[in-house]
Design an enzyme around this catalytic site. Structure first.
Site, PDB file in Angstrom:
ATOM      1  N   HIS A 140       0.874  -1.176   0.000  1.00  0.00           N
ATOM      2  CA  HIS A 140       0.000   0.000   0.000  1.00  0.00           C
ATOM      3  C   HIS A 140       0.916   1.232   0.000  1.00  0.00           C
ATOM      4  O   HIS A 140       2.025   1.174   0.525  1.00  0.00           O
ATOM      5  CB  HIS A 140      -0.842  -0.058   1.278  1.00  0.00           C
ATOM      6  CG  HIS A 140      -1.896   0.990   1.394  1.00  0.00           C
ATOM      7  ND1 HIS A 140      -1.631   2.249   1.846  1.00  0.00           N
ATOM      8  CD2 HIS A 140      -3.229   0.956   1.143  1.00  0.00           C
ATOM      9  CE1 HIS A 140      -2.751   2.952   1.874  1.00  0.00           C
ATOM     10  NE2 HIS A 140      -3.742   2.188   1.451  1.00  0.00           N
ATOM     11  N   ASP A 217       3.043  -4.683   8.009  1.00  0.00           N
ATOM     12  CA  ASP A 217       1.844  -3.882   7.823  1.00  0.00           C
ATOM     13  C   ASP A 217       0.670  -4.854   7.969  1.00  0.00           C
ATOM     14  O   ASP A 217       0.372  -5.622   7.055  1.00  0.00           O
ATOM     15  CB  ASP A 217       1.877  -3.224   6.439  1.00  0.00           C
ATOM     16  CG  ASP A 217       0.549  -2.563   6.082  1.00  0.00           C
ATOM     17  OD1 ASP A 217      -0.432  -2.736   6.835  1.00  0.00           O
ATOM     18  OD2 ASP A 217       0.498  -1.883   5.043  1.00  0.00           O
ATOM     19  N   GLN A 220      -4.575  -5.309   6.856  1.00  0.00           N
ATOM     20  CA  GLN A 220      -5.578  -6.241   6.328  1.00  0.00           C
ATOM     21  C   GLN A 220      -5.515  -7.604   6.998  1.00  0.00           C
ATOM     22  O   GLN A 220      -6.357  -8.461   6.729  1.00  0.00           O
ATOM     23  CB  GLN A 220      -5.410  -6.412   4.817  1.00  0.00           C
ATOM     24  CG  GLN A 220      -5.573  -5.134   4.016  1.00  0.00           C
ATOM     25  CD  GLN A 220      -6.984  -4.561   4.086  1.00  0.00           C
ATOM     26  OE1 GLN A 220      -7.936  -5.217   4.497  1.00  0.00           O
ATOM     27  NE2 GLN A 220      -7.119  -3.312   3.682  1.00  0.00           N
ATOM     28  N   LYS A 243     -10.523  -0.794  10.411  1.00  0.00           N
ATOM     29  CA  LYS A 243     -10.720  -1.999   9.594  1.00  0.00           C
ATOM     30  C   LYS A 243     -11.059  -3.194  10.480  1.00  0.00           C
ATOM     31  O   LYS A 243     -11.425  -4.258  10.002  1.00  0.00           O
ATOM     32  CB  LYS A 243      -9.459  -2.295   8.769  1.00  0.00           C
ATOM     33  CG  LYS A 243      -9.141  -1.194   7.751  1.00  0.00           C
ATOM     34  CD  LYS A 243      -7.936  -1.567   6.916  1.00  0.00           C
ATOM     35  CE  LYS A 243      -7.288  -0.385   6.241  1.00  0.00           C
ATOM     36  NZ  LYS A 243      -8.019   0.132   5.092  1.00  0.00           N
ATOM     37  N   CYS A 381      -4.819   2.444  -3.619  1.00  0.00           N
ATOM     38  CA  CYS A 381      -3.603   3.005  -3.016  1.00  0.00           C
ATOM     39  C   CYS A 381      -2.439   2.033  -3.147  1.00  0.00           C
ATOM     40  O   CYS A 381      -1.608   1.896  -2.240  1.00  0.00           O
ATOM     41  CB  CYS A 381      -3.809   3.381  -1.547  1.00  0.00           C
ATOM     42  SG  CYS A 381      -5.110   4.568  -1.311  1.00  0.00           S
TER      43      CYS A 381
HETATM   44  N1  7TS Z   1      -1.799  -0.898   4.581  1.00  0.00           N
HETATM   45  C1  7TS Z   1      -2.713  -1.649   3.966  1.00  0.00           C
HETATM   46  C2  7TS Z   1      -2.365  -3.043   3.541  1.00  0.00           C
HETATM   47  C3  7TS Z   1      -3.994  -1.133   3.737  1.00  0.00           C
HETATM   48  O1  7TS Z   1      -4.891  -1.907   3.142  1.00  0.00           O
HETATM   49  C4  7TS Z   1      -4.292   0.180   4.151  1.00  0.00           C
HETATM   50  C5  7TS Z   1      -5.608   0.814   3.848  1.00  0.00           C
HETATM   51  C6  7TS Z   1      -3.300   0.909   4.813  1.00  0.00           C
HETATM   52  C7  7TS Z   1      -2.065   0.344   4.999  1.00  0.00           C
HETATM   53  C8  7TS Z   1      -3.543   2.286   5.339  1.00  0.00           C
HETATM   54  O2  7TS Z   1      -4.441   2.240   6.382  1.00  0.00           O
HETATM   55  P1  7TS Z   1      -5.006   3.571   7.032  1.00  0.00           P
HETATM   56  O3  7TS Z   1      -6.065   3.100   7.966  1.00  0.00           O
HETATM   57  O4  7TS Z   1      -3.893   4.254   7.702  1.00  0.00           O
HETATM   58  O5  7TS Z   1      -5.559   4.392   5.886  1.00  0.00           O
HETATM   59  N2  7TS Z   1      -6.278   0.252   2.751  1.00  0.00           N
HETATM   60  C9  7TS Z   1      -7.368   0.743   2.137  1.00  0.00           C
HETATM   61  C10 7TS Z   1      -7.991   0.074   1.102  1.00  0.00           C
HETATM   62  O6  7TS Z   1      -7.648  -1.005   0.638  1.00  0.00           O
HETATM   63  N3  7TS Z   1      -9.036   0.801   0.671  1.00  0.00           N
HETATM   64  O7  7TS Z   1      -9.096   1.918   1.407  1.00  0.00           O
HETATM   65  C11 7TS Z   1      -8.061   1.891   2.329  1.00  0.00           C
END
Ligand code: 7TS
Length: 423
Positions: A140, A217, A220, A243, A381
């Site tokens: 990401h 990371d 997910q 999430k 992203c």
């Molecule tokens: N890493 C992964 C693997 C992610 O899927 C996401 C967000 C992030 C980091 C960043 O997370 P945040 O909560 O700091 O924004 N992924 C997604 C997505 O797949 N669709 O919208 C956000």
């Protein structure tokens, strides 16, 4: 002390996700009951953010209704209450990750914030010109850009582990890339764009053989897989509360205490100090050294409630249920003319990314939306992954334990409709 809200899942979970399916669990999520465009909502955008159970909503509401106060400061009743609840949430997170110490759990704004913390604190203090940070081709942007920024500043280099056509890391290439120049390996546990579950134990073991720390990371992974940071032996683990059925603006950085101890603060301000003069500041101990300013107290407490909720269901049960659901969805989508699944790794979790021949992903998303089916369309992203597969964007359905086979049938029906519209 804030007590957990409605414990509806306690009894519901005797046979939830196995015998009686997930109907009773679905009732815990008010947002799932609504209609959009006159159709029952089919929510398949869980990788972007998941819906919140009533108990999380109630816990946050109760905090603002009767417990609101700042933490770590007051001598008064409410401040003490808020502090206990906030620190209680930290204990829940520590147990959730099976970390050794509470001080290894840092509240952040989310995965992005957690990774930036490590990039700016660990990265900026450790990297020298010629050093390397190793990431993968399926990251990401939040696990790419912070490293690019610090590499640029320090004259260090970002190296990328390639992936195969199924969307799996090529481990031989990874081994080849590891060297004395590598200062950190930072990889995604479960890919948001492909669904790949990476062989993180192997990745960590290979890095540790050379004394290189590893950041996972876990954005997910957290809602889908049981995580034990001691068993994984990772050095850092980042995830987002939103999430994991918790509030937005919350996240966690787990870090091994001995590493965190050696790292400088990321931000300066209140709460992260033990003494300040104009000449010198003595920093607070862990984890407060990394929590400058008033934290998202309500959010942390809400995240604690979300963790309690998920723990009552059990991540092993969630993983098994979603595994079946993913297989069912993969079968349904594979039968749709012109559909190509992007991300066909042997080990996958929760994500069905795909393209329909000759139809832009945004058109797929818009038509599905009118059928009440919420998916995400775009680059997720993860633009370098899109490039790797030669597509500008994909449509992506992403699962949670409250999804059903009927949800996936609605998706498949909607996709047949998309094909008809563009026939
Ligand atoms: N890493 C992964 C693997 C992610 O899927 C996401 C967000 C992030 C980091 C960043 O997370 P945040 O909560 O700091 O924004 N992924 C997604 C997505 O797949 N669709 O919208 C956000």
């Amino acid at each position: 002390m804030i007590t957990p809200g409605r414990q509806v899942t306690e009894e519901a979970c005797q046979d939830c996700l196995v015998g009686s399916g997930n109907e009773r669990l679905r009732q815990d999520f008010p947002a799932l009951r609504q209609k959009v465009h006159g159709k029952p909502l089919v929510y398949l955008d869980n990788a972007a953010t998941s819906q919140k159970p009533q108990v999380v909503i109630d816990t946050i509401a109760r905090y603002y209704l009767s417990e609101n106060s700042n933490v770590h400061r007051g001598v008064h009743f409410l401040s003490d209450l808020a502090t206990q609840a906030y620190e209680g949430a930290r204990i829940r997170v520590r147990q959730f990750l099976n970390a050794t110490h509470d001080r290894e759990i840092i509240f952040t704004r989310g995965t992005t914030d957690s990774i930036n913390l490590v990039a700016h604190s660990f990265g900026r203090s450790r990297l020298r010109a010629g050093d390397e940070i190793l990431i993968s081709a399926m990251e990401h942007h939040s696990n790419i850009v912070p490293w690019q920024m610090v590499c640029e500043e320090k004259g260090a280099r970002l190296r990328v582990i390639p992936i195969n056509d199924a969307g799996e890391l090529i481990l031989e290439e990874y081994e080849r890339l590891l060297s004395d120049r590598t200062k950190l390996v930072s990889v995604v546990y479960v890919s948001n764009a492909l669904g790949t579950i990476n062989p993180v134990r192997q990745i960590i073991a290979l890095a540790h053989r050379r004394g290189i720390p590893v950041l996972l990371d876990g954005a997910q992974a957290a809602p889908h897989l049981r995580v034990d940071v001691q068993e994984l032996d990772c050095d850092f683990y980042a995830f987002s509360g939103h999430k994991l059925f918790g509030p937005t603006g919350t996240g966690i950085l787990y870090g091994r205490a001995d590493l965190l101890e050696t790292m400088p603060p990321y931000q300066g301000g209140g709460d992260m100090i033990s003494a300040v003069t104009f000449e010198k500041t003595i920093y607070n101990s862990l984890p407060y050294k990394f929590e400058a300013g008033t934290p998202h107290i309500a959010g942390a407490i809400g995240l604690g409630a979300a963790i309690d909720y998920v723990q009552r269901i059990g991540l092993d049960r969630i993983a098994a249920y979603e595994h079946d659901l993913l297989a069912y969805g993969t079968g349904l989508l594979s039968a749709i003319p012109g559909l190509r699944i992007i991300g066909t790794a042997r080990e996958k979790a929760g994500v069905l990314s795909f393209v329909l021949e000759g139809i832009h992903a945004h058109d797929v998303g818009t038509i599905l939306d009118h059928e009440g089916v919420a998916i995400r369309a775009g680059h997720h992203c993860a633009m370098p992954v899109m490039k790797r597969f030669g597509v500008p964007a994909t449509a992506r359905a992403s699962l949670a334990f409250y999804n059903t086979r009927e949800d996936l049938e609605a998706l498949a029906k909607g996709l047949h409709k998309v094909n008809e519209v563009f026939a």
